[in-house]
Design an enzyme around this catalytic site. Structure first.
Site, short mmCIF file in Angstrom:
data_model
loop_
_atom_site.label_atom_id
_atom_site.label_comp_id
_atom_site.label_asym_id
_atom_site.label_seq_id
_atom_site.Cartn_x
_atom_site.Cartn_y
_atom_site.Cartn_z
N GLN A 347 100.58 43.92 5.96
CA GLN A 347 101.10 44.51 4.74
C GLN A 347 101.14 46.02 4.89
OE1 GLN A 347 98.75 42.33 1.90
NE2 GLN A 347 100.54 41.23 1.14
N THR A 514 92.95 43.77 4.87
CA THR A 514 92.59 42.64 5.73
C THR A 514 93.51 41.49 5.35
OG1 THR A 514 90.37 43.55 5.70
CG2 THR A 514 90.60 41.38 6.65
N HIS A 515 94.80 41.75 5.39
CA HIS A 515 95.82 40.78 5.01
C HIS A 515 96.70 40.48 6.21
CE1 HIS A 515 95.39 42.43 0.60
NE2 HIS A 515 94.31 41.81 1.02
N ASN A 516 96.07 40.11 7.32
CA ASN A 516 96.81 39.76 8.53
C ASN A 516 97.37 38.35 8.35
OD1 ASN A 516 94.06 41.09 8.95
ND2 ASN A 516 95.18 41.88 10.69
#
Lengths: 586, 237
Positions: A347, A514-516
């Site tokens: 993101q 931490t939006h992998n």
């Protein structure tokens, strides 16, 4: 030879949110379930007690609840022409470790994706024409719709006791909620959190511009709540120590506060901690998983046989395990063939620090306490004149005022000396942060594979991440940031702004999200995807893979709400169909 | 070489110690030996004397004592940094520290083989040598304005040090100084809540259910740390 243990019906790799949901569902269906967790056991008491959890240095700065690169990391480069180097310290993203996983340390900003987010390719091509999408874009429609997921979103939101206001009940737009969201079957289980001073000021400004502000749906309970499993949660106390911290007040939804008190009592469930799974084992046909191999705390290799294997590790750890186990064809960016590692995405976010005349007490906050406008997210506006797709939500957060990492200073303030000190004195209580939180599409050249050089402590190759922001995302960020600045300028009683733009290359140093996502995506057929619509491996039908690794591209929302819904969706398919007749579900 | 068991060595050493003390006379003379197993809260665990002087002098410029109150030195920050470097952070215990070592792009982040403690040791040695050459004095003995000039040059990456990148060291030093000024006092800095009082943060509290809707009002209670209100206690790392 690894010691072979007694077989179980199902083994779960990773015991965070998705692992806890799957364990609860499969034990309810009568299975014997074992969860293997690489970290330690943790529970609200004693690990997150309010006698010691408000420790910014230990948890947020030294990162005590996160994975340690010494044990597990990846290598990174911006493009395939560079040599990838190891991520030696955590930075851009912070995967959790230990029981509860990232569910322990998240903020609790809980979203549904838009109905159009599930058909990004076909919808945008239809509305704007085929040439509107860049040739290197590799987005794929999800093989399921918002309507398919809606009952499961609902189930997840009631599990967590989400606090919010519906904007769309069965197609009827509601005052005070998000008018752009997909239709819901019923209201949120709890009303919105109390509003902070900054969020009210943002709300007023956004309304004055004709926009549609609403409270962010929060996995922080606004009142005492008993969830459908009978587990009691407490009212959030606005302590301001949510993200990076465990909650000592039973107010933030986590596996510990919503599932484990029921799950851990079951005789049919066990969890082993300090158990690092290093591969999924296959039989000689390569079409059936026989279990997993893990390394225990003493470094002993153990083989755990199981009829059903469910990967519930973090997104890129799922992909790493698939690659190390030889399951599915690795993705090749030059030919576009292969599926494992394909469509890695992320993101894109930027910030505007807002300085008020009066004090706003930033330290009184909650992880998802914020006011948001969704007018410029997804396809909620006409992209035709702008030449990009996707978007961002714009928000004013009051997540906390931790002094080391959450102090904001006006433009041009020196980084040290008496002037810095004076600026800290004058601004800390009067500042708040706005965020632009945007989508990232998937591209041929952004992917995951195995590193040729660097290895982990078990001797396995590290995962290699090749990723950069692309022109579409820079255009999206420029446009949505302009809209955010317009709101910031309309806020009353503001004496200054500090813009922290996101420009240039993606870097792994500064924390972003931490939006992998992606790398083991779901899809219509085995040529284009690793998983079918039920998160089942096309190649190995007794293997399911949960989590954001399944996303074909990333939307403009925090991904956890959709992970929760997707996990319940997959669990329902396992229970209603797979367990009765194990085999391919699609 | 004759062998000697650990136990007999300790016994022999202990006996020698007692006789030495006894021979020096009064009990008062040996007062420091009354607490042989304790470390004084501000006794250096990592820094040698020169390093300690450098860090104290640098901290005094990064967050100075002024009309707004105590600076980093008065708040115990050099002590905080010393303890951090002696502990797991200083040793980079959680970092991936396997080679090969290559210089990467800015986007790829820290790629030095030095843990923070080693980086400090080399950088301070290099910087004091630089200051002796340029200013004919160690950093700690220079005027405030010369010290500020050196720190500014480091920040702008215009000093080339022998062993380590100067700007990387400056960034780490400033980060650790800020941490020490604003973290819970139990880590040795933020003494008497100097940092939290400066900005108005009330500390390790956890309930603002009533106060959050009292818009525009100051929170009335003083700062509190995880070990209480005294603000000067430390615990071992």
């Amino acid at each position: 030879m690894a010691t072979k243990l007694a077989a179980v019906d199902a083994v779960i790799v990773g015991f965070g949110w998705t692992g806890a949901i799957i364990a609860q569902e499969l034990t309810d269906a009568g299975l014997n379930v074992l969860a293997l967790e690489r970290g330690a056991f943790r529970d609200t008491i004693p690990d997150f007690a309010p006698t010691h959890i408000q420790d910014e240095l230990r948890y947020a700065v030294r990162k005590a609840t996160f994975e340690e690169p010494e044990r597990q990391t990846l290598t990174f480069r911006n493009n395939s022409g560079e040599t990838a180097l190891p991520m030696r310290q955590l930075g851009s993203f912070m995967p959790g470790v230990g029981v509860g996983g990232g569910g322990v340390h998240w903020n609790g900003q809980n979203w549904r994706f838009l109905p159009t987010d599930f058909k990004v390719r076909s919808h945008n091509q239809q509305r704007y024409g085929k040439k509107f999408l860049a040739p290197d874009m590799t987005m794929q429609d999800w093989p399921l719709s918002y309507d398919d997921l809606e009952p499961h979103y609902d189930r997840w939101e009631y599990l967590c006791g989400i606090s919010g206001k519906a904007g769309n009940l069965g197609g009827v737009i509601q005052d005070g909620g998000n008018p752009f969201e997909g239709p819901r079957r019923r209201e949120f289980p709890n009303p919105p959190l109390k509003r902070s001073a900054a969020s009210l000021k943002f709300d007023e400004a956004a309304r004055s511009l004709g926009l549609h502000p609403f409270p962010c749906p929060a996995a922080n309970t606004s009142r005492p709540y008993k969830n459908p499993l009978g587990i009691q949660m407490g009212q959030c106390t606005y302590c301001g120590f949510c993200e990076w911290f465990g909650c000592g007040n039973y107010s933030k939804a986590s596996p510990q506060t919503t599932i484990l008190p029921v799950l851990l009592r079951k005789d049919s469930f066990r969890c082993k901690t300090d158990a690092n799974v290093i591969r999924v084992n296959l039989d000689s046909s390569g079409k059936r998983a026989t279990g997993v191999t893990y390394v225990d705390a003493q470094g002993v290799e153990l083989e755990q046989p199981a009829d059903l294997v469910v990967l519930c590790a973090y997104a890129h750890h799922n992909v790493h395990l698939l690659l190390l186990s030889g399951i599915g064809a690795p993705y090749d960016p030059t030919t576009g063939r292969g599926v494992i590692g394909k469509n890695y995405s992320y993101q894109m976010s930027a910030y505007i620090d807002v300085f008020f005349d009066e004090i706003v007490n930033p330290f009184m906050g909650a992880g998802a306490l914020g006011q948001v406008v969704d007018d410029f997210n997804g396809d909620n506006f006409d992209h035709g004149p702008h030449g990009f797709i996707g978007g961002a939500y714009l928000s004013m957060w009051t997540t906390g005022g931790r002094p080391i990492l959450q102090h904001y200073l006006p433009d041009g303030t020196p980084a040290w000396g008496s002037q810095w000190k004076r600026a800290m004195h004058e601004n800390y209580l009067r500042a708040s942060g706005m965020q632009i939180h945007g989508s990232v599409m998937s591209y041929r050249q952004n992917y995951l594979d195995l590193d040729p050089t660097y290895r982990d402590i078990y001797g396995s190759p590290l995962l290699r991440m090749t990723f950069d922001f692309q022109p579409n995302e820079h255009a999206m960020m420029k446009f949505t940031s302009q809209r955010a600045i317009e709101i910031a300028k309309a806020v009353k009683g503001v004496r200054g702004l500090h813009k922290r733009a996101r420009e240039g290359h993606y870097g792994i140093v500064e924390y972003q999200t931490t939006h992998n996502t992606g790398g083991a995506i779901l899809g219509e057929n085995p040529r284009d995807s690793a998983l079918n619509r039920y998160l089942q491996s096309w190649d190995v039908p007794n293997l399911f893979v949960m989590g954001t690794s399944a996303y074909p591209q990333n939307a403009g929302y925090n991904p956890m709400g959709t992970v929760g819904a997707l996990t319940y969706w997959a669990a329902a398919a396992m229970r209603s169909r797979y367990l009765k007749n194990p085999g391919p579900l699609a | 070489m004759p062998t000697i068991s650990r136990r007999s060595f300790l016994v022999a050493g202990g006996a020698a110690g007692i006789s030495a003390c006894a021979s020096r006379g009064t009990r008062r003379d040996v007062a420091p030996l009354d607490i042989p197993n304790e470390t004084r809260a501000d006794a250096p665990l990592f820094f040698n004397a020169e390093e300690r002087r450098f860090v104290s002098a640098a901290c005094a410029r990064l967050i100075p004592e002024d009309e707004l109150g105590p600076g980093a030195v008065q708040a115990g920050v050099p002590n905080f940094i010393d303890r951090q470097l002696a502990g797991p952070y200083g040793q980079a215990r959680t970092w991936y520290m396997q080679g090969p070592w290559r210089k990467g792009s800015e986007q790829q982040g820290y790629q030095l083989k030095f843990a923070p403690a080693e980086l400090y040791r080399l950088a301070i040695r290099n910087l004091d040598a630089y200051c002796r050459r340029q200013f004919h004095a160690a950093f700690a003995d220079m005027s405030n304005s010369d010290q500020d000039a050196v720190l500014t040059a480091l920040e702008k990456d215009s000093i080339e040090l022998v062993d380590v990148p100067g700007k990387t060291f400056f960034t780490m030093l400033l980060q650790n100084t800020t941490e020490g000024f604003l973290s819970d006092p139990m880590y040795g800095g933020n003494r008497d809540f100097a940092g939290w009082k400066l900005i108005g943060f009330p500390g390790a509290r956890y309930n603002y259910v009533e106060e959050i809707e009292q818009y525009g009002m100051s929170y009335p209670l003083p700062p509190v740390g995880l070990l209480g209100r005294r603000g000067g206690r430390t615990r071992k790392i």
